[in-house]
Scaffold this motif. Structure first.
Motif, PDB file in Angstrom:
ATOM      1  N   GLU A   3     -12.047   0.046  19.318  1.00 21.98           N
ATOM      2  CA  GLU A   3     -12.267  -1.318  18.825  1.00 21.98           C
ATOM      3  C   GLU A   3     -13.474  -1.421  17.891  1.00 21.98           C
ATOM      4  OE1 GLU A   3     -12.228  -0.930  22.426  1.00 21.98           O
ATOM      5  OE2 GLU A   3     -10.050  -1.082  22.318  1.00 21.98           O
ATOM      6  N   TYR A   4     -14.263  -0.352  17.824  1.00 24.17           N
ATOM      7  CA  TYR A   4     -15.494  -0.363  17.024  1.00 24.17           C
ATOM      8  C   TYR A   4     -15.181  -0.406  15.540  1.00 24.17           C
ATOM      9  CZ  TYR A   4     -19.726   1.521  14.809  1.00 24.17           C
ATOM     10  OH  TYR A   4     -20.812   1.724  14.006  1.00 24.17           O
ATOM     11  N   ASN A   5     -15.784  -1.374  14.867  1.00 25.33           N
ATOM     12  CA  ASN A   5     -15.728  -1.500  13.408  1.00 25.33           C
ATOM     13  C   ASN A   5     -17.169  -1.705  12.976  1.00 25.33           C
ATOM     14  OD1 ASN A   5     -15.911  -3.162  10.914  1.00 25.33           O
ATOM     15  ND2 ASN A   5     -13.684  -2.927  10.936  1.00 25.33           N
ATOM     16  N   LYS A   6     -17.725  -0.727  12.276  1.00 24.32           N
ATOM     17  CA  LYS A   6     -19.153  -0.725  11.962  1.00 24.32           C
ATOM     18  C   LYS A   6     -19.605  -2.006  11.263  1.00 24.32           C
ATOM     19  CE  LYS A   6     -22.750   1.993   9.691  1.00 24.32           C
ATOM     20  NZ  LYS A   6     -23.057   3.219   8.959  1.00 24.32           N
ATOM     21  N   ARG A  35     -23.135 -13.068  26.668  1.00 26.87           N
ATOM     22  CA  ARG A  35     -21.909 -13.032  25.869  1.00 26.87           C
ATOM     23  C   ARG A  35     -22.091 -12.513  24.453  1.00 26.87           C
ATOM     24  NH1 ARG A  35     -18.581 -18.466  27.475  1.00 26.87           N
ATOM     25  NH2 ARG A  35     -18.328 -17.930  29.665  1.00 26.87           N
ATOM     26  N   ALA A  36     -23.310 -12.519  23.956  1.00 26.17           N
ATOM     27  CA  ALA A  36     -23.520 -12.177  22.554  1.00 26.17           C
ATOM     28  C   ALA A  36     -23.690 -10.684  22.319  1.00 26.17           C
ATOM     29  CB  ALA A  36     -24.741 -12.922  22.021  1.00 26.17           C
ATOM     30  N   PHE A  37     -24.443 -10.028  23.156  1.00 30.74           N
ATOM     31  CA  PHE A  37     -24.789  -8.641  22.877  1.00 30.74           C
ATOM     32  C   PHE A  37     -23.921  -7.635  23.624  1.00 30.74           C
ATOM     33  CE2 PHE A  37     -28.740 -10.953  21.901  1.00 30.74           C
ATOM     34  CZ  PHE A  37     -28.893 -10.569  20.582  1.00 30.74           C
ATOM     35  N   LYS A  38     -23.754  -7.805  24.909  1.00 32.28           N
ATOM     36  CA  LYS A  38     -23.056  -6.799  25.707  1.00 32.28           C
ATOM     37  C   LYS A  38     -21.619  -6.540  25.233  1.00 32.28           C
ATOM     38  CE  LYS A  38     -22.409  -5.138  30.372  1.00 32.28           C
ATOM     39  NZ  LYS A  38     -22.654  -5.350  31.785  1.00 32.28           N
ATOM     40  N   PRO A  39     -20.814  -7.594  25.022  1.00 34.38           N
ATOM     41  CA  PRO A  39     -19.441  -7.313  24.555  1.00 34.38           C
ATOM     42  C   PRO A  39     -19.403  -6.577  23.214  1.00 34.38           C
ATOM     43  CG  PRO A  39     -19.604  -9.567  25.347  1.00 34.38           C
ATOM     44  CD  PRO A  39     -21.002  -9.024  25.297  1.00 34.38           C
ATOM     45  N   THR A  40     -20.356  -6.859  22.358  1.00 32.36           N
ATOM     46  CA  THR A  40     -20.413  -6.156  21.067  1.00 32.36           C
ATOM     47  C   THR A  40     -20.876  -4.723  21.276  1.00 32.36           C
ATOM     48  OG1 THR A  40     -20.877  -8.220  19.907  1.00 32.36           O
ATOM     49  CG2 THR A  40     -21.415  -6.180  18.756  1.00 32.36           C
ATOM     50  N   LEU A  41     -21.948  -4.545  22.033  1.00 33.30           N
ATOM     51  CA  LEU A  41     -22.507  -3.205  22.222  1.00 33.30           C
ATOM     52  C   LEU A  41     -21.543  -2.253  22.919  1.00 33.30           C
ATOM     53  CD1 LEU A  41     -26.182  -4.165  23.112  1.00 33.30           C
ATOM     54  CD2 LEU A  41     -25.394  -3.003  21.042  1.00 33.30           C
ATOM     55  N   ILE A  42     -20.727  -2.774  23.837  1.00 38.32           N
ATOM     56  CA  ILE A  42     -19.812  -1.874  24.557  1.00 38.32           C
ATOM     57  C   ILE A  42     -18.664  -1.381  23.679  1.00 38.32           C
ATOM     58  CG2 ILE A  42     -20.371  -2.728  26.867  1.00 38.32           C
ATOM     59  CD1 ILE A  42     -17.742  -4.276  26.837  1.00 38.32           C
ATOM     60  N   GLU A  57     -26.780  -0.376   8.558  1.00 36.07           N
ATOM     61  CA  GLU A  57     -25.830  -0.487   7.454  1.00 36.07           C
ATOM     62  C   GLU A  57     -25.583   0.852   6.761  1.00 36.07           C
ATOM     63  OE1 GLU A  57     -27.509  -3.528   4.961  1.00 36.07           O
ATOM     64  OE2 GLU A  57     -27.013  -5.117   6.396  1.00 36.07           O
ATOM     65  N   ASN A  58     -26.623   1.680   6.639  1.00 35.12           N
ATOM     66  CA  ASN A  58     -26.500   2.970   5.953  1.00 35.12           C
ATOM     67  C   ASN A  58     -26.653   4.160   6.892  1.00 35.12           C
ATOM     68  OD1 ASN A  58     -26.248   1.717   3.368  1.00 35.12           O
ATOM     69  ND2 ASN A  58     -28.444   1.329   3.419  1.00 35.12           N
ATOM     70  N   ALA A  59     -26.547   3.928   8.169  1.00 38.16           N
ATOM     71  CA  ALA A  59     -26.792   4.979   9.158  1.00 38.16           C
ATOM     72  C   ALA A  59     -25.577   5.883   9.352  1.00 38.16           C
ATOM     73  CB  ALA A  59     -27.180   4.350  10.491  1.00 38.16           C
ATOM     74  N   SER A  60     -25.887   7.144   9.622  1.00 36.41           N
ATOM     75  CA  SER A  60     -24.836   8.094   9.993  1.00 36.41           C
ATOM     76  C   SER A  60     -24.430   7.816  11.442  1.00 36.41           C
ATOM     77  CB  SER A  60     -25.364   9.521   9.874  1.00 36.41           C
ATOM     78  OG  SER A  60     -26.378   9.739  10.861  1.00 36.41           O
ATOM     79  N   ASP A  61     -23.390   8.496  11.904  1.00 33.23           N
ATOM     80  CA  ASP A  61     -22.937   8.293  13.283  1.00 33.23           C
ATOM     81  C   ASP A  61     -24.037   8.644  14.293  1.00 33.23           C
ATOM     82  OD1 ASP A  61     -20.497   7.408  12.392  1.00 33.23           O
ATOM     83  OD2 ASP A  61     -19.476   9.328  12.703  1.00 33.23           O
ATOM     84  N   GLY A  62     -24.752   9.721  14.046  1.00 31.77           N
ATOM     85  CA  GLY A  62     -25.836  10.120  14.947  1.00 31.77           C
ATOM     86  C   GLY A  62     -26.968   9.111  14.954  1.00 31.77           C
ATOM     87  N   GLU A  63     -27.297   8.614  13.777  1.00 29.20           N
ATOM     88  CA  GLU A  63     -28.345   7.588  13.690  1.00 29.20           C
ATOM     89  C   GLU A  63     -27.898   6.296  14.365  1.00 29.20           C
ATOM     90  OE1 GLU A  63     -30.534   8.730   9.477  1.00 29.20           O
ATOM     91  OE2 GLU A  63     -28.624   7.629   9.418  1.00 29.20           O
ATOM     92  N   MET A  64     -26.622   5.958  14.195  1.00 25.47           N
ATOM     93  CA  MET A  64     -26.094   4.739  14.825  1.00 25.47           C
ATOM     94  C   MET A  64     -26.250   4.806  16.336  1.00 25.47           C
ATOM     95  SD  MET A  64     -25.087   2.194  13.035  1.00 25.47           S
ATOM     96  CE  MET A  64     -24.013   1.275  14.117  1.00 25.47           C
ATOM     97  N   LYS A  65     -25.993   5.971  16.884  1.00 28.32           N
ATOM     98  CA  LYS A  65     -26.113   6.135  18.335  1.00 28.32           C
ATOM     99  C   LYS A  65     -27.550   5.833  18.782  1.00 28.32           C
ATOM    100  CE  LYS A  65     -24.690   9.303  21.960  1.00 28.32           C
ATOM    101  NZ  LYS A  65     -24.059  10.571  22.273  1.00 28.32           N
ATOM    102  N   ALA A  66     -28.517   6.322  18.039  1.00 30.04           N
ATOM    103  CA  ALA A  66     -29.930   6.066  18.371  1.00 30.04           C
ATOM    104  C   ALA A  66     -30.278   4.598  18.189  1.00 30.04           C
ATOM    105  CB  ALA A  66     -30.831   6.936  17.498  1.00 30.04           C
ATOM    106  N   TYR A  67     -29.767   3.982  17.128  1.00 28.51           N
ATOM    107  CA  TYR A  67     -30.051   2.567  16.890  1.00 28.51           C
ATOM    108  C   TYR A  67     -29.424   1.679  17.973  1.00 28.51           C
ATOM    109  CZ  TYR A  67     -31.795   3.774  12.225  1.00 28.51           C
ATOM    110  OH  TYR A  67     -32.502   4.295  11.177  1.00 28.51           O
ATOM    111  N   VAL A  68     -28.226   2.029  18.382  1.00 27.99           N
ATOM    112  CA  VAL A  68     -27.564   1.251  19.444  1.00 27.99           C
ATOM    113  C   VAL A  68     -28.345   1.390  20.752  1.00 27.99           C
ATOM    114  CG1 VAL A  68     -25.476   1.094  20.867  1.00 27.99           C
ATOM    115  CG2 VAL A  68     -25.279   1.278  18.378  1.00 27.99           C
TER     116      VAL A  68
END
Length: 144
Positions: free
Chosen positions: A109-112, A96-103, A32-43
């Motif tokens: 199409e990404y909306n944080k 169906r739950a994780f892969k379509p979201t993660l890609i 929720e409060n992650a920067s773009d670089g942190e988001m990449k690591a979390y993903v």
């Protein structure tokens, strides 16, 4: 001895298939409060955890089948039938739950906010499915 080996393998794979999912909840919160670089690591951590869950699930299914063969339970026992039905549902759900979201991460199409919401909801739903299956395997309710 064979029963004990399969039982230990089955229990260990159940722990490994549920544990990473629980660890994903704090990761989703940190997103929720992650920067773009942190988001990449979390993903990436999320993808790795899902891969671990998936492969532990393979061991779980195989060891469960072996337990049925060596223990005397039948494939038509109510708790086994219900566990198998939920297992099929969870496999479809996992795909169906994780892969379509993660890609969508890193795409137009990404909306944080929506991304995090979908991952949180999917994680809780999958945990609930696995806990119900765990209940069937531990309690072994005879429903018919």
């Amino acid at each position: 001895m064979l029963h004990t080996l399969f039982l230990f393998t089955h229990i260990l794979s159940a722990v490994i298939s549920i544990g990473p999912l629980v660890s994903l909840l704090p990761i989703v919160k940190k997103m929720e409060n992650a920067s773009d670089g942190e988001m990449k690591a979390y993903v990436q951590a999320f993808r790795t955890a899902i891969t671990v869950v998936k492969h532990a699930g393979h061991v779980l299914v195989l060891s469960g089948a072996m337990l049925i063969f060596v223990s005397g339970w039948t494939w038509t026992t109510s708790w086994i039938v219900l566990t198998l039905a939920l297992m099929v549902l969870s496999i479809v759900f996992l795909a169906r739950a994780f892969k379509p979201t993660l890609i969508t991460f890193g795409t137009p199409e990404y909306n944080k906010t929506e991304f995090i919401k979908k991952l949180r909801n999917a994680t809780w739903k999958y945990i609930i499915l696995l806990v119900i299956m765990l209940w069937f395997m531990v309690d072994k309710p005879m429903l018919w």
